[in-house]
Design a protein around this motif. Structure first.
Motif, PDB file in Angstrom:
ATOM      1  N   VAL B  37      50.626  -3.642 -59.009  1.00 15.02           N
ATOM      2  CA  VAL B  37      50.980  -2.451 -58.229  1.00 15.02           C
ATOM      3  C   VAL B  37      51.498  -2.951 -56.890  1.00 15.02           C
ATOM      4  CG1 VAL B  37      50.118  -0.331 -57.152  1.00 15.02           C
ATOM      5  CG2 VAL B  37      49.151  -1.094 -59.343  1.00 15.02           C
ATOM      6  N   TRP B  47      53.151   1.669 -59.287  1.00 17.10           N
ATOM      7  CA  TRP B  47      52.737   0.860 -60.429  1.00 17.10           C
ATOM      8  C   TRP B  47      53.948   0.138 -60.992  1.00 17.10           C
ATOM      9  CZ3 TRP B  47      54.353   1.394 -65.592  1.00 17.10           C
ATOM     10  CH2 TRP B  47      53.673   0.586 -66.512  1.00 17.10           C
ATOM     11  N   VAL B  50      51.846  -3.496 -66.790  1.00 22.53           N
ATOM     12  CA  VAL B  50      50.527  -3.680 -67.388  1.00 22.53           C
ATOM     13  C   VAL B  50      50.641  -4.686 -68.523  1.00 22.53           C
ATOM     14  CG1 VAL B  50      50.832  -1.730 -68.986  1.00 22.53           C
ATOM     15  CG2 VAL B  50      48.526  -2.547 -68.454  1.00 22.53           C
ATOM     16  N   TYR B  59      54.059  -3.519 -70.615  1.00 25.29           N
ATOM     17  CA  TYR B  59      54.930  -2.396 -70.278  1.00 25.29           C
ATOM     18  C   TYR B  59      55.276  -2.447 -68.800  1.00 25.29           C
ATOM     19  CZ  TYR B  59      53.581  -0.714 -74.860  1.00 25.29           C
ATOM     20  OH  TYR B  59      53.362  -0.625 -76.215  1.00 25.29           O
ATOM     21  N   TYR B  95      49.754  -6.064 -55.362  1.00 25.74           N
ATOM     22  CA  TYR B  95      48.348  -6.103 -55.734  1.00 25.74           C
ATOM     23  C   TYR B  95      48.207  -6.290 -57.244  1.00 25.74           C
ATOM     24  CZ  TYR B  95      47.419  -3.681 -51.257  1.00 25.74           C
ATOM     25  OH  TYR B  95      47.330  -3.318 -49.928  1.00 25.74           O
ATOM     26  N   TYR B 106      46.832  -0.271 -75.257  1.00 29.62           N
ATOM     27  CA  TYR B 106      48.072   0.271 -74.713  1.00 29.62           C
ATOM     28  C   TYR B 106      49.136   0.369 -75.796  1.00 29.62           C
ATOM     29  CZ  TYR B 106      46.392  -0.020 -69.966  1.00 29.62           C
ATOM     30  OH  TYR B 106      45.687   0.189 -68.813  1.00 29.62           O
ATOM     31  N   ASP B 107      49.866   1.490 -75.790  1.00 27.62           N
ATOM     32  CA  ASP B 107      51.035   1.608 -76.655  1.00 27.62           C
ATOM     33  C   ASP B 107      52.141   2.312 -75.872  1.00 27.62           C
ATOM     34  OD1 ASP B 107      49.489   4.282 -78.576  1.00 27.62           O
ATOM     35  OD2 ASP B 107      50.564   4.369 -76.669  1.00 27.62           O
ATOM     36  N   SER B 109      53.163   5.197 -75.756  1.00 24.46           N
ATOM     37  CA  SER B 109      52.936   6.575 -75.306  1.00 24.46           C
ATOM     38  C   SER B 109      52.773   6.660 -73.799  1.00 24.46           C
ATOM     39  CB  SER B 109      51.692   7.148 -75.980  1.00 24.46           C
ATOM     40  OG  SER B 109      50.517   6.537 -75.465  1.00 24.46           O
ATOM     41  N   GLY B 110      52.338   5.551 -73.197  1.00 28.19           N
ATOM     42  CA  GLY B 110      52.159   5.541 -71.754  1.00 28.19           C
ATOM     43  C   GLY B 110      50.785   5.977 -71.293  1.00 28.19           C
ATOM     44  N   PHE B 111      49.972   6.438 -72.224  1.00 27.80           N
ATOM     45  CA  PHE B 111      48.609   6.836 -71.836  1.00 27.80           C
ATOM     46  C   PHE B 111      47.917   5.616 -71.286  1.00 27.80           C
ATOM     47  CE2 PHE B 111      45.291   9.744 -71.568  1.00 27.80           C
ATOM     48  CZ  PHE B 111      44.118   9.178 -72.050  1.00 27.80           C
ATOM     49  N   SER B 112      47.466   5.727 -70.053  1.00 27.35           N
ATOM     50  CA  SER B 112      47.105   4.514 -69.325  1.00 27.35           C
ATOM     51  C   SER B 112      45.683   4.567 -68.800  1.00 27.35           C
ATOM     52  CB  SER B 112      48.117   4.306 -68.197  1.00 27.35           C
ATOM     53  OG  SER B 112      47.941   3.056 -67.583  1.00 27.35           O
ATOM     54  N   ASN B 113      45.436   3.926 -67.705  1.00 32.14           N
ATOM     55  CA  ASN B 113      44.084   3.702 -67.219  1.00 32.14           C
ATOM     56  C   ASN B 113      44.018   3.910 -65.715  1.00 32.14           C
ATOM     57  OD1 ASN B 113      41.372   2.880 -67.430  1.00 32.14           O
ATOM     58  ND2 ASN B 113      41.940   1.367 -68.969  1.00 32.14           N
ATOM     59  N   PHE B 114      42.808   3.910 -65.197  1.00 32.36           N
ATOM     60  CA  PHE B 114      42.623   3.852 -63.761  1.00 32.36           C
ATOM     61  C   PHE B 114      42.269   2.419 -63.393  1.00 32.36           C
ATOM     62  CE2 PHE B 114      38.050   3.753 -64.188  1.00 32.36           C
ATOM     63  CZ  PHE B 114      37.808   4.469 -65.345  1.00 32.36           C
ATOM     64  N   PHE B 115      42.264   2.132 -62.107  1.00 28.44           N
ATOM     65  CA  PHE B 115      42.110   0.761 -61.634  1.00 28.44           C
ATOM     66  C   PHE B 115      40.810   0.643 -60.846  1.00 28.44           C
ATOM     67  CE2 PHE B 115      46.287   0.707 -63.084  1.00 28.44           C
ATOM     68  CZ  PHE B 115      47.078   1.605 -62.397  1.00 28.44           C
TER      69      PHE B 115
END
Lengths: 106, 128
Positions: B37, B47, B50, B59, B95, B106-107, B109-115
């Motif tokens: 990031v 961002w 990943v 991605y 960072y 991960y795929d 679709s882009g559905f991701s995570n928090f940090f």
């Protein structure tokens, strides 16, 4: 991309007051929204994840709420160390961040 | 405790390359996806990329796709960002950040995570 709009841009409050920060998404992100705190010269710190879950080690005065497109971060009683910039971030698609709200001492 | 330490930043001319590193400790590196990031001076957070916990999926944000490459070395517990064809607008603090969820898949679709953890950042300045 999902656009996150934070308001207000600046919040001027005194220690002990309640802070209410808003984050609005351009489309639904369900409950997949996080909040971070950033102080000058420091990295962001996770406060809240998935709208209302408090991260480890975060004081109870921080709380989050909301779902869909409208979210709120509340600091129940501001401590001197809480004056900082706050960012929201969605993870329903590739991550995007809001523009930030600066909480400054009045 | 989790520690992420970035290095490799500096001043570089437009069009040149730079490789950033992020040394990780205090957690099972091979079990967590990792991100880069950045934050331009006085601006917000962006961002960039990943890499999945097993390095099989990577991605990128459109702003760096084709120019930046994320990678990881599990034997060294280190994350990398190879940055090519640098532009003035790439000037920022970079960072590395750790996924908040273990073994997150991960795929496209882009559905991701928090940090849940961040390094202290390393400054990259692109200037002639």
């Amino acid at each position: 991309d999902i656009v996150l709009t934070q308001s207000p841009a600046t919040l001027s409050l005194s220690p002990g007051e309640r802070a209410t920060l808003s984050c609005r998404a351009s489309q639904s992100v369900s409950s997949y929204l996080a909040w971070y705190q950033q102080k000058p010269g420091q990295a962001p710190r996770l406060l809240i994840y998935d709208a209302s879950n408090t991260a480890a080690g975060i004081p109870a005065r921080f709380s989050g709420s909301g779902s869909g497109t409208d979210f709120t971060l509340t600091i129940s009683s501001l401590e001197p160390e809480d004056f900082a910039v706050y960012y929201c971030q969605q993870r329903n698609t590739w991550p995007t961040f809001g523009g930030g709200t600066k909480v400054e001492i009045k | 405790q989790v520690q992420l330490v970035e290095s490799g930043g500096g001043v570089v001319q437009p069009g040149r390359s730079l490789r950033l590193s992020c040394a990780a400790s205090g957690f099972t590196f091979s079990a967590f996806g990792m991100h880069w990031v950045r934050q331009a001076p006085g601006k917000g957070l962006e961002w960039l990329a990943v890499i999945s916990y097993d390095a099989n999926n990577k991605y990128y944000a459109d702003s760096v796709k084709g120019r930046f490459t994320i990678s990881r070395d599990k034997s060294k517990n280190t994350l990398y960002l190879q940055m090519n064809s640098l532009r003035a607008e790439d000037t920022a603090v970079y960072y590395c950040a750790k996924d908040g969820v273990r073994l997150y898949y991960y795929d496209s679709s882009g559905f991701s995570n928090f940090f849940d953890s961040w390094g202290q950042g390393t400054l990259v300045t692109v200037s002639s």
